[in-house]
Design a protein around this motif. Sequence first.
Motif, PDB file in Angstrom:
ATOM      1  N   SER A 218      84.385 100.482  18.737  1.00 26.61           N
ATOM      2  CA  SER A 218      84.788 100.639  20.139  1.00 26.61           C
ATOM      3  C   SER A 218      84.464 102.038  20.674  1.00 26.61           C
ATOM      4  O   SER A 218      84.578 102.266  21.872  1.00 26.61           O
TER       5      SER A 218
ATOM      6  N   ARG B  58      88.406 100.991  24.340  1.00 26.47           N
ATOM      7  CA  ARG B  58      88.007  99.597  24.234  1.00 26.47           C
ATOM      8  C   ARG B  58      86.498  99.423  24.148  1.00 26.47           C
ATOM      9  O   ARG B  58      86.011  98.400  23.702  1.00 26.47           O
ATOM     10  N   ASN B  59      85.770 100.453  24.599  1.00 26.86           N
ATOM     11  CA  ASN B  59      84.319 100.333  24.684  1.00 26.86           C
ATOM     12  C   ASN B  59      83.702 101.713  24.487  1.00 26.86           C
ATOM     13  O   ASN B  59      84.229 102.704  25.002  1.00 26.86           O
TER      14      ASN B  59
END
Length: 162
Positions: A13, A105-106
């Motif tokens: 992530s 998250r990314n």
Amino acid sequence: MVCVFQVFGKKDSGKTTAIEIAIKKLVSNGYYVAAIKHSHHIINSENKDTMKFEKAGAKIVIFHSNDCALFFECSNYDYINLIPADVILIEGFKNINIGKKIEIRNVNEAEYIANQIVEDAKECKKEVKMEINGKIAERSFQNLAIFNLLRSLKVKEVKIID
């Protein structure tokens, strides 16, 4: 207390990337930075010499090869207050509250999160100011270790009596 930031998220992530960017920026701003990587893997297993030394009674065991590993009982997280650093960045420990928790998250969020850490670290940086024999001690790794130890024990002043 030292600034502690926990960056957590799913595999791939961007946790490591965010922490790496934050470290570079914090160091360039004059911070002493420490990083902790939480892993589920056991590196000091039962059949290793280091574990044998620990079981024999050694409180600290150091494995020194081309790189170095330090082993000691860490059944709790008190050791974090003794790390000689202004900022400690932790990758992982999602289910434990050690510091300010930041979820990524990314990987595209890495730069933003790194900048958030750098900005938040401004509020909690404390200069080490120790007076030794009437002189202000210089800011160093060793002095940060002493300062953080004294701070964790809530010691405000030490006097040497001859």
